[in-house]
Design an enzyme around this catalytic site. Structure first.
Site, PDB file in Angstrom:
ATOM      1  N   GLU A  34      37.414  93.650  43.477  1.00 34.26           N
ATOM      2  CA  GLU A  34      38.140  92.669  42.685  1.00 34.26           C
ATOM      3  C   GLU A  34      37.471  92.377  41.344  1.00 34.26           C
ATOM      4  O   GLU A  34      38.146  92.101  40.346  1.00 34.26           O
ATOM      5  CB  GLU A  34      38.287  91.366  43.482  1.00 34.26           C
ATOM      6  CG  GLU A  34      39.119  91.520  44.747  1.00 34.26           C
ATOM      7  CD  GLU A  34      38.885  90.392  45.730  1.00 34.26           C
ATOM      8  OE1 GLU A  34      38.041  89.520  45.440  1.00 34.26           O
ATOM      9  OE2 GLU A  34      39.530  90.400  46.786  1.00 34.26           O
TER      10      GLU A  34
ATOM     11  N   HIS B 298      32.734  91.317  51.008  1.00 33.41           N
ATOM     12  CA  HIS B 298      33.876  92.053  51.532  1.00 33.41           C
ATOM     13  C   HIS B 298      33.842  92.007  53.052  1.00 33.41           C
ATOM     14  O   HIS B 298      32.772  91.988  53.664  1.00 33.41           O
ATOM     15  CB  HIS B 298      33.859  93.508  51.043  1.00 33.41           C
ATOM     16  CG  HIS B 298      35.131  94.244  51.284  1.00 33.41           C
ATOM     17  ND1 HIS B 298      35.399  94.882  52.475  1.00 33.41           N
ATOM     18  CD2 HIS B 298      36.224  94.439  50.495  1.00 33.41           C
ATOM     19  CE1 HIS B 298      36.600  95.442  52.408  1.00 33.41           C
ATOM     20  NE2 HIS B 298      37.124  95.180  51.227  1.00 33.41           N
TER      21      HIS B 298
END
Length: 362
Positions: free
Chosen positions: A305, A246
């Protein structure tokens, strides 16, 4: 000059705090852990919009008026023709959203909150050759989304799972789509303009388009025994492992755990593909070990995700609609940031550094 505006502070906000080092997310003074466990879509909408939109944001009034707004925006699906139906779901959602008036009051905000919740299920049913299901204004937002998608009353486990997802991704600092929303709002454009710009930013694969490929990766791996070899081969080819790493978090994304816990009731109620969950668990463990070994200087952990893909798949959404479901939840944050910027900010006008050629001397 910071390329990509890395570490540049561009706004003051009371809406969310993303602590990438500690792996902590706070939304309007409330921890993500608490919201994910106890809050509904309507709860977090009232929390984020409080003080930014004039009107009664008490939960039951908000739920009632949001139900009415869903009924009103349902009329816009008549604008979907064969040409539009050939577009990706998020593009059709954006086109339909552009039909809404560009206001800045509670009525405009409710219409924008209702729009993606109504448009996406209708779009998906039309793409499958089925008739859209009209909204039921007496239901909650999450229950109605699932009812419009599947055509029947959803289970309480699925409603809670969708609520948890929409709450979890409702706001997340100055990500690309939220920043786009604030930039547009700083010009004093209306909320519809801000939301449309945010949808345009969200659909890019570097922002909101990544959950679907997590399922593609799991399908390609196929079995638990193949996980380690497949992941190593993907890294050898220079490919990114979908669902890991991320831009902000240097540790595990707290939203990933919130969604992992949200899957448990679905697993216990046998409302999810257990084999896919077992495969995902094996891939997660293998990927974390491989990334730690091969990239020891880069903190790469599970992001939102990974479990988004598993949860939305279990709820019956096709993978090409995942970005659209994300938009349903994030629209709350986009509207809140747009209002905060319009009320308390200035016109956003950064400078650029010219690095092109200079005029030739005469």
């Amino acid at each position: 000059m910071k390329n990509g505006l890395e570490d540049v502070v561009a706004a003051e906000t009371q809406l969310s705090d993303v602590d990438g080092e500690a792996g902590r997310l706070v939304i309007r003074g409330v921890s993500l852990d608490h919201l994910a466990e106890y809050a509904s879509y309507e709860d977090v909408a009232a929390l984020l919009l409080d003080g930014l939109i004039e009107g009664n944001l008490e939960k039951e009034n908000l739920r009632r008026r949001l139900g009415q707004a869903r009924t009103e925006v349902f009329a816009h699906i008549r604008a979907i023709d064969d040409d539009m139906l050939g577009l990706p779901p998020v593009d059709i959602m954006r086109a339909l959203t552009a039909r809404l008036p560009d206001g800045d009051d509670l009525e405009a905000a409710l219409g924008l909150l209702a729009a993606p919740a109504v448009f996406l299920p209708a779009i998906l049913r039309l793409k499958n050759g089925d008739e859209p299901v009209a909204p039921s204004p007496s239901l909650s937002q999450s229950a109605d989304i699932l009812a419009m998608l599947g055509g029947g009353r959803p289970s309480k486990e699925k409603v809670k799972a969708l609520d948890t997802y929409l709450v979890t991704i409702s706001d997340h600092g100055l990500n690309a789509s939220t920043f786009a929303s604030r930039v547009i709002a700083s010009t004093k454009a209306g909320l519809t303009s801000s939301v449309l710009g945010a949808i345009g930013a969200l659909k890019g694969p570097l922002h909101g388009g990544a959950p679907g490929p997590v399922l593609d990766m799991l399908d390609a791996i196929g079995s638990q025994d193949n996980a380690k070899a497949w992941l190593n081969q993907a890294l050898d080819r220079g490919e990114r492992l979908m669902g890991f790493g991320h831009r902000v978090y240097r540790v595990r994304d707290p939203r990933a755990d919130a969604l992992r816990y949200a899957l448990r009731p679905l697993i216990d109620a046998d409302q999810v593909d257990r084999e896919r969950i077992k495969l995902a668990n094996a891939v997660e463990l293998a990927a974390l070990a491989i990334l730690k070994e091969r990239k020891p200087d880069r903190p790469l952990d599970v992001n939102v995700e990974f479990y988004t893909a598993l949860l939305l798949d279990a709820l019956g959404f096709p993978r090409d609609a995942f970005t659209g479901v994300f938009a349903i939840g994030r629209t709350i944050g986009w509207i809140a940031h747009a209002r905060e910027q319009a009320l308390r900010g200035r016109l956003i006008r950064p400078r650029s550094l010219y690095v092109g050629p200079l005029p030739q001397a005469a």
